[in-house]
Each structure stands twice: as C-alpha cells, then as structure tokens.
Scaffold this motif. Structure first.
Motif, PDB file in Angstrom:
ATOM      1  N   LEU A  33       0.833  -1.196   0.000  1.00 13.99           N
ATOM      2  CA  LEU A  33       0.000   0.000   0.000  1.00 13.99           C
ATOM      3  C   LEU A  33       0.871   1.251   0.000  1.00 13.99           C
ATOM      4  O   LEU A  33       1.883   1.305   0.707  1.00 13.99           O
ATOM      5  CB  LEU A  33      -0.921   0.031   1.219  1.00 13.99           C
ATOM      6  CG  LEU A  33      -1.964  -1.082   1.330  1.00 13.99           C
ATOM      7  CD1 LEU A  33      -2.772  -0.923   2.611  1.00 13.99           C
ATOM      8  CD2 LEU A  33      -2.893  -1.088   0.114  1.00 13.99           C
ATOM      9  N   THR A  34       0.468   2.243  -0.769  1.00 10.98           N
ATOM     10  CA  THR A  34       1.257   3.472  -0.831  1.00 10.98           C
ATOM     11  C   THR A  34       0.946   4.415   0.320  1.00 10.98           C
ATOM     12  O   THR A  34       1.755   5.286   0.640  1.00 10.98           O
ATOM     13  CB  THR A  34       0.994   4.211  -2.162  1.00 10.98           C
ATOM     14  OG1 THR A  34      -0.411   4.474  -2.283  1.00 10.98           O
ATOM     15  CG2 THR A  34       1.456   3.356  -3.337  1.00 10.98           C
ATOM     16  N   GLU A  35      -0.222   4.239   0.945  1.00 10.66           N
ATOM     17  CA  GLU A  35      -0.628   5.075   2.068  1.00 10.66           C
ATOM     18  C   GLU A  35      -1.125   4.186   3.206  1.00 10.66           C
ATOM     19  O   GLU A  35      -1.612   3.070   2.969  1.00 10.66           O
ATOM     20  CB  GLU A  35      -1.750   6.047   1.661  1.00 10.66           C
ATOM     21  CG  GLU A  35      -1.363   7.022   0.554  1.00 10.66           C
ATOM     22  CD  GLU A  35      -0.345   8.045   1.026  1.00 10.66           C
ATOM     23  OE1 GLU A  35      -0.257   8.265   2.256  1.00 10.66           O
ATOM     24  OE2 GLU A  35       0.362   8.618   0.163  1.00 10.66           O
ATOM     25  N   ARG A 118       6.999   1.856   1.186  1.00  7.26           N
ATOM     26  CA  ARG A 118       5.633   1.684   0.705  1.00  7.26           C
ATOM     27  C   ARG A 118       5.604   1.567  -0.816  1.00  7.26           C
ATOM     28  O   ARG A 118       6.531   1.983  -1.493  1.00  7.26           O
ATOM     29  CB  ARG A 118       4.757   2.840   1.170  1.00  7.26           C
ATOM     30  CG  ARG A 118       4.538   2.854   2.678  1.00  7.26           C
ATOM     31  CD  ARG A 118       3.460   3.831   3.090  1.00  7.26           C
ATOM     32  NE  ARG A 118       3.118   3.644   4.493  1.00  7.26           N
ATOM     33  CZ  ARG A 118       2.236   2.751   4.931  1.00  7.26           C
ATOM     34  NH1 ARG A 118       1.598   1.975   4.063  1.00  7.26           N
ATOM     35  NH2 ARG A 118       1.978   2.636   6.219  1.00  7.26           N
ATOM     36  N   GLY A 119       4.513   0.991  -1.315  1.00  5.38           N
ATOM     37  CA  GLY A 119       4.382   0.811  -2.749  1.00  5.38           C
ATOM     38  C   GLY A 119       5.283  -0.282  -3.290  1.00  5.38           C
ATOM     39  O   GLY A 119       5.618  -0.282  -4.474  1.00  5.38           O
ATOM     40  N   CYS A 120       5.651  -1.223  -2.424  1.00  4.78           N
ATOM     41  CA  CYS A 120       6.552  -2.314  -2.824  1.00  4.78           C
ATOM     42  C   CYS A 120       5.823  -3.644  -2.684  1.00  4.78           C
ATOM     43  O   CYS A 120       5.577  -4.110  -1.562  1.00  4.78           O
ATOM     44  CB  CYS A 120       7.807  -2.321  -1.948  1.00  4.78           C
ATOM     45  SG  CYS A 120       8.847  -0.861  -2.125  1.00  4.78           S
ATOM     46  N   GLU A 121       5.477  -4.236  -3.799  1.00  6.55           N
ATOM     47  CA  GLU A 121       4.746  -5.505  -3.794  1.00  6.55           C
ATOM     48  C   GLU A 121       5.657  -6.655  -4.198  1.00  6.55           C
ATOM     49  O   GLU A 121       6.280  -6.628  -5.258  1.00  6.55           O
ATOM     50  CB  GLU A 121       3.549  -5.428  -4.742  1.00  6.55           C
ATOM     51  CG  GLU A 121       2.714  -6.703  -4.725  1.00  6.55           C
ATOM     52  CD  GLU A 121       1.461  -6.591  -5.565  1.00  6.55           C
ATOM     53  OE1 GLU A 121       1.318  -5.571  -6.277  1.00  6.55           O
ATOM     54  OE2 GLU A 121       0.623  -7.504  -5.492  1.00  6.55           O
ATOM     55  N   VAL A 122       5.731  -7.663  -3.354  1.00  5.76           N
ATOM     56  CA  VAL A 122       6.542  -8.845  -3.639  1.00  5.76           C
ATOM     57  C   VAL A 122       5.826  -9.712  -4.662  1.00  5.76           C
ATOM     58  O   VAL A 122       4.649 -10.056  -4.497  1.00  5.76           O
ATOM     59  CB  VAL A 122       6.806  -9.638  -2.346  1.00  5.76           C
ATOM     60  CG1 VAL A 122       7.475 -10.979  -2.661  1.00  5.76           C
ATOM     61  CG2 VAL A 122       7.663  -8.831  -1.386  1.00  5.76           C
TER      62      VAL A 122
END
Length: 488
Positions: A33-35, A118-122
């Motif tokens: 999530l970015t926020e 944030r904003g980092c998806e594995v």
C-alpha cells in the motif's frame, strides 16, 4: 545484504520490525500500500498485548490516545463482569483503532532505525542456504542492497518474514499448505455517516440484537458510525469491497431501515473462514500474523494474535542474525506459536456457533452464559481470549515455567520497566547467582521485591519464564537452551 526483510506493514510486521531493531538487526519493511490504511478491523489490544507494550515502553503512547476497557467474559456475544484474580497487573484492554495502532508502531520502528518502504509488492522469491532473493513488481523502489532491473527490483536478505495477511503472497510462493474451512457466512463491515438520530438507532439495534448478534451500528466521532450487518450469502470475489447499496439492502432486511447511511469512509467484508498454515518456517522464510492463520474476528483476537507472534519471533530471529542462537531456537517459534494459533481457531469456531440466530444456538448461548457465572469458568474464558493464559511447553517443573511473568513491583520499580531493551533477565532475590558468560544477552538484577515469591526466575526477552530456582548449576544447565553458549 539486508538482515531481515519483513513483507507487510501492518501491526504484525511493524511489531516485528521494532523487536528486531532492539537488537540492531538491519530491517526493511515492504508494504504494497502506498498510504496507511483507513480500515479499522482491529479495534484494540487485549491484556497480553497491553503487557507487551508496557514491556517495551510503548503503553503510555497507546493510553494517550485510547480508552481502557475491561473485556472479561466476552465470548460469543456473552458479556460477563471481569473475573477476580486474573493473573495480571493490567486487567484491561485498550480501545485503539487499527490505523492508530499501526501509526504508533511505525513511529517506534522508524525511531529505532527500521526502513519502511511503501508501494513495494513482492511478486517472487527464492532462497538458498545463505539468504533469500526477493523480486518486487513494477514501481518497487530499491532499498539498501536492492538492484533495479527486470522491470522491478531485486533485494536479497538473510531472512524474510511474511506478515502480508490472509491472502499472503509469501505463503503462496513458498507453497505452504493452508488447510481449514472456507467461509460459510459473511458479514459486511464499514464506517459511514447516518441521517437517523442516535436514540432511534440505539433502540432499533437493541431490538435486532435480541435475535441477531452479528448486527450493530455503533456511533463514533464526527457523526461516523461503524456498521456491521450480515451479508446476503458469500461473495464469489471476497477480495472485492461491498457497495453502499449492499449495506442499505441488508440494513433494511434486518432493521427495516437503512438509517440513511451515506458518505462511507471505507467498506469491507469478512467471513468465518478458518485456516492455518501447516508450517510457520521454511528454511530462511517465516510466516506470522494472518499470513499464518485466519479466523473470524469474534473476540477481537486476530490483531493481537499476530502482534504476539511477532513478540515471540523477534528475539529468536535476532539471535540467529547475531550468531548466538542455540540449535532449535528459531524452530521453537513454530513449536510454540502454532498450537496457540490452533487454539484461537478453535475458540472462534465455538463463538461463531454461539452467535447463530437459530433456536439451537440460542439455547446453547443461554447454557454457556449460565456456566460463565461460575468464577473459574469466567476466569478461564477471559484468560483464553486475552492470552494471559498462554503457557508454552518447556517441560516439567515449577508452575510458572513456560508462562509469561506478570508485572510485579520490585524495590527498584516494576519488572516490566527492566525489560525495555528486549534482553533476557535473571531476577534474583538471593544475590548468590550469576550469568557470567551471558552478560551480553541476559541482565542480572538482584532485588528482594516482596511480590516475587520465588528465589529467582530467568525470563526470556518475551517475558516467558525459562527457569525457576536457586541452584547455580541448575541455572547454568538452562541458560544455553535459550541463550546459546557462554562467551569469555
């Protein structure tokens, strides 16, 4: 190379980051999530979690923005007074919405030096005998040790912990089984404004809850209400958020009115699915929180169970990174926490049955309520829900062995004030014992506090009693089991 990558920036992942940073472990938290989330599924901390926050000096932060509440005897919609004699110096819970809990834990993690991204998806991972390689999707910013390329970012760490929720990508990439039961009922949950006056809402809710305990409209701040209402069946795509129209329809079905709900802050759904990961560890990758277990939110145990997973795991993983962990220490995380999770799954299954609207469930609820009038039953149920009744299997010995130590008053203050650094602790009334050789891992405090009614106790960093006695050789035999070989 990063020491530990934590996937998931919810309460479990952030608590783990705090614990690891107490031991100078290089931690990077990856959150897709970015926020920060606005959803508040978790509504507070039960007693054991309150104790943990006190042990780490965080409780005052929570109390500054939260109200205390007593949760004694809250089981399957049955509420009883707090039982006498519960083994804790903190006989209360703390009503803290999940976004606030996450904010407080993130602030502490950053203070301690954790890196939150944030904003980092594995999207991929692999491991070898030396470490774990992680692939992030497009848009993933490289952290320390990261190399951009391949349309994303690659990171490498010595260990990785999946704290990424019930639909955990880490668990799926590991191929760990997640057996259990699928959802058979579903509930809508959200926060929204209403036009109906509070008195009318309260009267309607009281009437509906005579037969339907999965229903509620609770007023909050600024005219926003927390609405809970049974869904119409189970959605095919449970990851999709419900619509405001769904809420209105179901409110009219159960209450005869939709209370004029409008302007939703957030909307979600949850079911009664109950599942648990077969393994909490695969090599250098571990699972914690909802990634390891999911269950209905009855009793408010989910967030607490995950935070308590992190509290158990943090010091053990830090010991592995530091190189002093004895053989089997990291495996004890699964050995200790998997049975605890299984017991929570069982008690939520029982609570779902008690919450039913059919005559059989009503009869069972009436019987169970009468049983909880017995003090011992009430104390047992409260200890189960609040997790103060958890006891790990350390073998035969003193009744305290394997239990967490309650906060006791000492000549020099309180026990929990001595545990802020996350180290082991020998609390010694005799003044005749020694932890020479382990002083870099275990504090030795000589104190004749009257509330400590045993000669000495050895506490692990998570506050569980690892040894009770007064014999030096017996202590020396026990120290290596939890704190590795002596040095010097």
């Amino acid at each position: 190379m990063i020491d530990v990558i934590v996937v998931g920036g919810g309460p479990t992942g952030l608590m783990l980051a705090c614990e690891l940073r107490l031991h100078d472990v290089h931690v990077v938290v990856l959150e897709k999530l970015t926020e920060p989330t606005r959803q508040s599924r978790g509504q507070g901390l039960h007693t054991r979690s309150v104790e943990m926050m006190d042990q780490r000096g965080l409780l005052d932060r929570f109390l500054a923005v939260s109200e205390k509440f007593q949760v004694g005897g809250l089981f399957g919609g049955i509420v009883k007074p707090w039982p006498d004699g519960l083994d804790t110096a903190h006989p209360y819970g703390v009503a803290t919405p999940q976004p606030v809990t996450e904010r407080l834990l993130e602030e502490r993690a950053v203070e301690l030096g954790a890196e939150i991204r944030r904003g980092c998806e594995v999207v991929g991972l692999s491991q070898d005998e030396d470490g774990v390689d992680v692939e992030l999707g497009n848009g993933g910013a490289p952290a320390s040790g990261g190399v951009a390329g391949g349309g994303g970012t690659h990171l490498r760490s010595r260990y990785l912990v999946g704290c990424d929720g019930g639909r955990s990508t880490v668990r799926k990439l590991l191929g760990v089984g997640f057996p259990g039961e699928p959802a058979t009922v579903e509930t809508l949950l959200g926060e929204m404004e209403v036009t109906e006056d509070p008195a009318t809402i309260a009267a309607v809710v009281e009437e509906v809850r005579r037969t339907q305990l999965r229903f509620g409209v609770a007023p909050g701040e600024d005219g926003v209400c927390r609405v809970v209402v049974p869904a119409d069946g189970v959605a095919e795509d449970r990851a999709s958020a419900p619509t405001l129209e769904e809420f209105k329809k179901q409110l009219r079905v159960f209450a005869g009115t939709d209370f004029g709900v409008h302007s939703p802050r957030w909307l979600s759904r949850f079911g009664d699915a109950t599942r648990q990961a077969e393994r909490y560890r695969v090599g250098r990758v571990l699972l914690a929180g909802d990634a390891a277990h999911i269950h209905p939110p009855t009793g408010g145990q989910g967030l607490n169970l995950g935070v308590q997973d992190a509290f158990n795991l943090g010091w053990k993983l830090a010991a592995e990174v530091a190189g002093w962990a004895p053989e089997g220490l990291l495996d004890s995380y699964h050995a200790e926490r998997h049975p605890v999770g299984a017991r929570v799954l069982d008690n939520t299954r029982a609570q779902i049955t008690l919450l039913g609207a059919d005559p059989g469930a009503a009869a069972l609820r009436e019987l169970f309520a009468k049983l909880m009038d017995f003090e011992e039953v009430n104390r047992y149920v409260t200890g189960m829900i609040t997790a103060v009744g958890v006891r790990y299997d350390f073998g035969e010995g003193h009744d305290l062995l394997g239990r967490r130590m309650r906060d006791v008053r000492l000549e020099r203050g309180r026990l929990y004030e001595l545990m802020r650094e996350g180290r082991g602790l020998l609390l010694d009334r005799t003044g005749l014992l020694s932890v020479a050789g382990w002083a870099d891992r275990v504090d030795h405090v000589v104190d004749a506090g009257e509330e400590l009614d045993v000669p000495a106790v050895l506490l692990r960093p998570d506050g569980h009693v690892a040894w009770v006695g007064e014999d030096q050789q017996d202590l020396l035999d026990r120290l290596p089991r939890w704190f590795g070989a002596a040095t010097g």
